[in-house]
Structures are given as structure tokens and as C-alpha cells.
Design a protein around this motif. Structure first.
Motif, PDB file in Angstrom:
ATOM      1  N   VAL A   1       0.848  -1.196   0.000  1.00  0.00           N
ATOM      2  CA  VAL A   1       0.000   0.000   0.000  1.00  0.00           C
ATOM      3  C   VAL A   1       0.879   1.241   0.000  1.00  0.00           C
ATOM      4  O   VAL A   1       1.907   1.303   0.661  1.00  0.00           O
ATOM      5  N   THR A   2       0.466   2.230  -0.758  1.00  0.00           N
ATOM      6  CA  THR A   2       1.294   3.396  -1.030  1.00  0.00           C
ATOM      7  C   THR A   2       1.145   4.465   0.048  1.00  0.00           C
ATOM      8  O   THR A   2       0.034   4.755   0.506  1.00  0.00           O
ATOM      9  N   LEU A   3       2.255   5.043   0.426  1.00  0.00           N
ATOM     10  CA  LEU A   3       2.245   6.177   1.349  1.00  0.00           C
ATOM     11  C   LEU A   3       1.803   7.449   0.618  1.00  0.00           C
ATOM     12  O   LEU A   3       2.025   7.598  -0.586  1.00  0.00           O
ATOM     13  N   ASP A   4       1.219   8.345   1.350  1.00  0.00           N
ATOM     14  CA  ASP A   4       0.793   9.636   0.796  1.00  0.00           C
ATOM     15  C   ASP A   4       1.949  10.624   0.971  1.00  0.00           C
ATOM     16  O   ASP A   4       2.145  11.194   2.049  1.00  0.00           O
ATOM     17  N   HIS A   5       2.694  10.841  -0.089  1.00  0.00           N
ATOM     18  CA  HIS A   5       3.903  11.660  -0.004  1.00  0.00           C
ATOM     19  C   HIS A   5       3.614  13.149   0.067  1.00  0.00           C
ATOM     20  O   HIS A   5       4.541  13.949   0.233  1.00  0.00           O
ATOM     21  N   GLY A   6       2.363  13.513  -0.006  1.00  0.00           N
ATOM     22  CA  GLY A   6       2.009  14.918   0.153  1.00  0.00           C
ATOM     23  C   GLY A   6       1.825  15.335   1.603  1.00  0.00           C
ATOM     24  O   GLY A   6       1.661  16.527   1.880  1.00  0.00           O
ATOM     25  N   GLN A   7       1.894  14.375   2.506  1.00  0.00           N
ATOM     26  CA  GLN A   7       1.672  14.675   3.914  1.00  0.00           C
ATOM     27  C   GLN A   7       2.975  15.005   4.638  1.00  0.00           C
ATOM     28  O   GLN A   7       3.964  14.266   4.522  1.00  0.00           O
TER      29      GLN A   7
ATOM     30  N   ALA B   1      12.181   4.654  -6.078  1.00  0.00           N
ATOM     31  CA  ALA B   1      12.208   6.122  -6.040  1.00  0.00           C
ATOM     32  C   ALA B   1      11.474   6.721  -7.234  1.00  0.00           C
ATOM     33  O   ALA B   1      10.894   7.806  -7.133  1.00  0.00           O
ATOM     34  N   TYR B   2      11.486   6.005  -8.349  1.00  0.00           N
ATOM     35  CA  TYR B   2      10.827   6.511  -9.552  1.00  0.00           C
ATOM     36  C   TYR B   2       9.331   6.742  -9.346  1.00  0.00           C
ATOM     37  O   TYR B   2       8.698   7.506 -10.069  1.00  0.00           O
ATOM     38  N   ALA B   3       8.736   6.062  -8.347  1.00  0.00           N
ATOM     39  CA  ALA B   3       7.306   6.205  -8.086  1.00  0.00           C
ATOM     40  C   ALA B   3       6.994   7.318  -7.096  1.00  0.00           C
ATOM     41  O   ALA B   3       5.823   7.629  -6.862  1.00  0.00           O
ATOM     42  N   VAL B   4       8.032   7.906  -6.526  1.00  0.00           N
ATOM     43  CA  VAL B   4       7.870   8.952  -5.512  1.00  0.00           C
ATOM     44  C   VAL B   4       8.078  10.319  -6.162  1.00  0.00           C
ATOM     45  O   VAL B   4       9.055  10.514  -6.889  1.00  0.00           O
ATOM     46  N   PRO B   5       7.199  11.281  -5.922  1.00  0.00           N
ATOM     47  CA  PRO B   5       7.428  12.618  -6.491  1.00  0.00           C
ATOM     48  C   PRO B   5       8.786  13.151  -6.043  1.00  0.00           C
ATOM     49  O   PRO B   5       9.121  13.093  -4.853  1.00  0.00           O
ATOM     50  N   PRO B   6       9.608  13.670  -6.956  1.00  0.00           N
ATOM     51  CA  PRO B   6      10.940  14.135  -6.567  1.00  0.00           C
ATOM     52  C   PRO B   6      10.911  15.231  -5.507  1.00  0.00           C
ATOM     53  O   PRO B   6      11.838  15.363  -4.709  1.00  0.00           O
ATOM     54  N   GLY B   7       9.821  16.000  -5.473  1.00  0.00           N
ATOM     55  CA  GLY B   7       9.715  17.035  -4.459  1.00  0.00           C
ATOM     56  C   GLY B   7       9.687  16.482  -3.043  1.00  0.00           C
ATOM     57  O   GLY B   7      10.045  17.198  -2.093  1.00  0.00           O
TER      58      GLY B   7
ATOM     59  N   TRP C   1      11.581  13.961  -1.894  1.00  0.00           N
ATOM     60  CA  TRP C   1      12.984  13.836  -1.470  1.00  0.00           C
ATOM     61  C   TRP C   1      13.606  15.210  -1.274  1.00  0.00           C
ATOM     62  O   TRP C   1      14.427  15.403  -0.367  1.00  0.00           O
ATOM     63  N   ALA C   2      13.228  16.166  -2.114  1.00  0.00           N
ATOM     64  CA  ALA C   2      13.781  17.518  -1.983  1.00  0.00           C
ATOM     65  C   ALA C   2      13.419  18.146  -0.642  1.00  0.00           C
ATOM     66  O   ALA C   2      14.161  18.981  -0.115  1.00  0.00           O
ATOM     67  N   ALA C   3      12.284  17.735  -0.073  1.00  0.00           N
ATOM     68  CA  ALA C   3      11.887  18.237   1.239  1.00  0.00           C
ATOM     69  C   ALA C   3      12.529  17.449   2.374  1.00  0.00           C
ATOM     70  O   ALA C   3      12.849  17.997   3.427  1.00  0.00           O
ATOM     71  N   VAL C   4      12.739  16.138   2.154  1.00  0.00           N
ATOM     72  CA  VAL C   4      13.252  15.255   3.210  1.00  0.00           C
ATOM     73  C   VAL C   4      14.765  15.339   3.361  1.00  0.00           C
ATOM     74  O   VAL C   4      15.298  15.453   4.478  1.00  0.00           O
ATOM     75  N   LEU C   5      15.486  15.249   2.241  1.00  0.00           N
ATOM     76  CA  LEU C   5      16.939  15.057   2.319  1.00  0.00           C
ATOM     77  C   LEU C   5      17.700  16.204   2.991  1.00  0.00           C
ATOM     78  O   LEU C   5      18.635  15.941   3.753  1.00  0.00           O
ATOM     79  N   PRO C   6      17.344  17.476   2.761  1.00  0.00           N
ATOM     80  CA  PRO C   6      18.083  18.529   3.469  1.00  0.00           C
ATOM     81  C   PRO C   6      17.997  18.407   4.987  1.00  0.00           C
ATOM     82  O   PRO C   6      18.960  18.722   5.698  1.00  0.00           O
ATOM     83  N   ARG C   7      16.877  17.954   5.489  1.00  0.00           N
ATOM     84  CA  ARG C   7      16.739  17.777   6.941  1.00  0.00           C
ATOM     85  C   ARG C   7      17.671  16.677   7.447  1.00  0.00           C
ATOM     86  O   ARG C   7      18.229  16.774   8.535  1.00  0.00           O
TER      87      ARG C   7
END
Length: 424
Positions: free
Chosen positions: A135-141, A168-174, A176-182
Motif C-alpha cells: 500500500v502506497t504512502l501519501d507523499h504529500g503529507q 524512487a521513480y514512483a515517488v514525487p521528486p519534491g 525527497w527535496a523536502a526530506v533530504l536537506p533535513r
């Protein structure tokens, strides 16, 4: 990219298969199978690898890609103490550890908040590529972003050095852009590689902030061009690969846990060395899938259990190997040693200085240093025209430009630099 990753050569292991864990989680006691992997760290170090890329080790329902608890080691593999021991023993062998993070989807019995799951138009949970148990996570949350940051931080703090990001190809790149800097704020040397199969690799890296992605296009071109004896395909793929190196170093490989093994894929076993010569002399961050360094065979099939043949259990220690794979092991070891003598190769560019269907010369260079990889797939010897930026190193009185039928050479410059021949 983290400085250590520029010089890395990975040994890629699928732990659930490697350790002989059962195919489904149960309610039994913890089994400390990660200790099994410790017995093989010397093997990876002897091969010349500098890091382990582990498949899923977190609590899951079956194959590891259906995670139920990102903070717990799968009881089929062990517990936190087993992980800590593996990290410590790996460091003693000069090996870093990169973990497999499945953050696109989770198993049905996921221990986290089920409000984090993405809903479809009918209000039911979305699934990943038709797999009912994923089941897919909601990456907008924001809650999902916080969860992934927390998981990454937890295991990096325990000694991991980076993450392979599954699907990763199924995850919106944005996302990771929000997660990785943290995460990088606390772990600036961490390395992040995404599984991306198709599409615009460079664009995904740019928009996501990842350090690297999997280079499936080059993987396919290597074995396909050798089987078809059509090196134009390889040359085309290397041109596209060269463009990627302007911005990042892709993760390169000749095999992994999801594909038919190289020794099975190749129609002509004489061309195994050609594939490996390309892998280890062009730009990128190379990875060896466990067992490929022994010439193991295995066919990936599109059916239930179709991955089993490429995810086998290994014996208790290398001492139990029968020796049949030693020649292939030595071939890998020599090429990895060459790679490590030339760390500049990670960002080097390759131009094809000679090309026809069955012969090719690959000139790879950076910062005034160069290697020349000569590939001959023909049934007779071939004398290559050598680039004029030599002279190119030879082996005694041998003609370095003359490559026997179905063989290969790696030449170096300036004179006196070591020449690598298939049988050295």
C-alpha cells in the motif's frame, strides 16, 4: 556527493535470501541471521569492495519490500544488537553500510499511522503497481516526510552511511527535496541513491536532490550489445551515460537482486570479462551483486517466487565454497583493484575512439589521466588503432594494440603504468 562514495565499490547483498531466512515472517523467536553475513565481510574486502549495499533488513511481511516497522530489524534477521555488531565488524574490514529504504509503499500490517496511506478515488488504499499487499504512502503529507526523516536519522545515527531508496521513480521528486536537506543537516556525509529504471535520470536527480540513481540503461546495453555483437548499442548508451556524469555519478552494475544474473544472461561466456571491463573502467559508482563475483547463474522469472533463483542462500563462510568460482572472483578482484588505483574514474568521461559491430575502443579520461578499454568480440584477432594521446603502456614486448579473438585489454598511459590483461 559524499567524498567516500566517489571512491566506493559496493558489494550488494539481499540479506533475507543470503542468510536463508524463511519467506514469510512468523511469530517465533528472533533469529540472529545477520551474524551469518559477518563471516563474509572478509570476502567482500578481499574482493576489493569498500561498502555493503544491503537489501531490506527491517521488519516486513515477506520479501522485505513490504515493510511493517522501519525502526525494527526483521526478527528473521536479528535485532538491534546484531545490526550494531554488523556495523562494527564491517568497519574493521573498511566497509561502510548503505541500507535499503522502502518509503514509497508499506506492507498491509504497517505499524505506523494508517492515515499516512494514500487513498484512491474510491476511498480505498492505493496499491503499488497492482500488488495488493503493498500500500502506497501519501507523499504529500508532512507527517510522512517527518516519519522518513526520523527513520533515516535513526539508522544513520546507528552507523549506516547512506540509503538506497527503493522505487524512487514512483515517488514525487519534491518529496525527497523536502526530506533530504533535513537529514543532511545532521549527516552531511550520507549518500542517497534512488532506484530509477526509466526516464530522465538527470532531471530526477536535479529535482529530488539525490546523489545518484541506478543506471539501468547502461546495464541493459552492456549485456545486450555483447549478446548481439553490436557494440554500437554500447557506444550509444555510453554517450548518454557521459552526459549524466556532468552532474552526478550514477550507480552502475552488471547485476542486482531484481534481474537475471550476468552469467546466465550472456550468450557467450567468453564475454563475461568484457562486461566487467566496461563496468569498472567507465564513470560511476560500481556495484557487484553477491554471487556474481563467483560466476553464479540465476534466471529471474515473472511469477510468484520468480526472484528466488537470483537471491540464494550462501554457506556459513567462504571456506565452504567449492572453488569453482575462483577464476571469476580473481577477474573481479583485478578489475576492482584497477578501479581503486584510479579513483578519478568516478567522474571520468568516455569517448569511443574506434567502433564497429564487434570491436570498440573506449577512451576514459579525467584530469589528464586516461584508460583505454579494448573490446574484441570477433572470431579473430584485431589490431586497434590507438589514440595519439599515448604512448599507451604495453606488457613487455607484446603489442598492446593487438587483442586476440573474444578478448579484451585495459591499457594505461603514461608508460610504466600497469597494463591489465584478462589472464593476469
Amino acid at each position: 556527493m559524499a567524498s567516500w562514495a566517489e571512491r566506493a565499490v559496493f558489494w550488494h547483498v539481499y540479506p533475507l535470501g543470503f542468510t536463508g531466512a524463511p519467506g514469510a515472517a512468523g511469530d517465533g523467536p528472533v533469529h540472529h541471521r545477520l551474524r551469518h553475513l559477518e563471516a563474509w565481510l572478509g570476502h567482500a574486502a578481499e574482493l576489493g569492495c569498500t561498502a555493503l549495499m544491503l537489501g531490506p533488513i527491517f521488519a516486513s511481511e515477506t520479501h522485505g519490500y513490504d515493510t511493517v516497522d522501519h525502526f525494527a530489524v526483521d526478527p528473521r534477521l536479528g535485532d538491534d544488537a546484531d545490526f550494531d555488531s554488523l556495523v562494527a565488524r564491517a568497519r574493521e574490514h573498511g566497509l561502510r553500510i548503505v541500507l535499503d529504504g522502502v518509503f514509497n509503499h508499506v506492507g498491509r500490517s504497517f505499524a505506523g499511522d494508517h492515515r499516512w496511506l494514500r487513498k484512491g478515488p474510491d476511498g480505498a488504499n492505493d496499491t503499488f503497481e497492482g500488488h495488493d499487499r503493498l500500500v502506497t504512502l501519501d507523499h504529500g503529507q508532512e507527517a510522512v516526510r517527518r516519519h522518513v526523516v526520523s527513520v533515516m536519522d535513526h539508522w544513520l545515527s546507528r552507523g549506516a552511511s547512506g540509503w538506497r531508496l527503493d522505487a524512487a521513480y514512483a515517488v514525487p521528486p519534491g518529496f525527497w527535496a523536502a526530506v533530504l536537506p533535513r537529514v543532511r543537516a545532521r549527516h552531511p556525509e550520507a549518500w542517497f541513491v534512488g532506484e530509477v529504471i526509466h526516464g530522465d535520470y538527470a532531471d530526477y536527480v536535479a529535482r529530488s536532490g539525490l546523489d545518484s540513481v541506478t543506471q539501468y540503461e547502461l546495464w541493459k546495453a552492456i549485456w545486450s550489445s555483447l549478446n548481439d555483437r553490436n557494440l554500437y548499442e554500447l557506444a550509444h548508451a555510453l554517450g548518454r551515460h557521459d552526459d549524466l556524469l556532468a552532474t552526478f555519478a550514477p550507480l552502475t552494475f552488471a547485476g542486482n537482486h531484481d534481474v537475471t544474473r550476468l552469467a546466465t544472461r550472456l550468450d557467450d561466456p567468453r564475454h563475461l570479462g568484457h562486461a566487467l571491463a566496461v563496468l569498472f573502467t567507465v564513470g560511476g559508482v560500481p556495484s557487484v551483486y553477491y554471487g556474481d563475483e563467483l560466476g553464479l547463474r540465476g534466471l529471474k522469472e515473472e511469477r510468484e517466487g520468480g526472484d528466488d533463483a537470483v537471491r540464494p542462500a550462501f554457506p556459513a563462510s567462504p571456506a565452504e565454497l567449492d572453488g569453482s568460482g575462483r577464476e571469476v572472483f580473481e577477474l573481479h578482484r583485478r578489475l576492482i583493484a584497477l578501479r581503486r588505483r584510479h579513483p578519478w574514474l568516478a567522474r571520468a568521461r568516455t569517448r569511443v575512439t574506434h567502433l564497429d559491430n564487434r570491436t570498440a575502443a573506449l577512451h576514459t579520461s579525467a584530469g589528464g589521466q586516461a584508460l583505454l578499454t579494448l573490446l574484441n568480440l570477433d572470431d579473430g584477432p584485431y589490431r586497434f588503432p590507438l589514440p595519439d594521446d599515448g604512448p599507451w603502456a604495453g606488457d613487455g614486448d607484446a603489442d598492446p594494440a593487438l587483442v586476440p579473438a573474444h578478448e579484451w585489454r585495459v591499457l594505461t598511459t603514461p608508460p610504466g603504468a600497469p597494463l591489465l590483461l584478462p589472464g593476469e
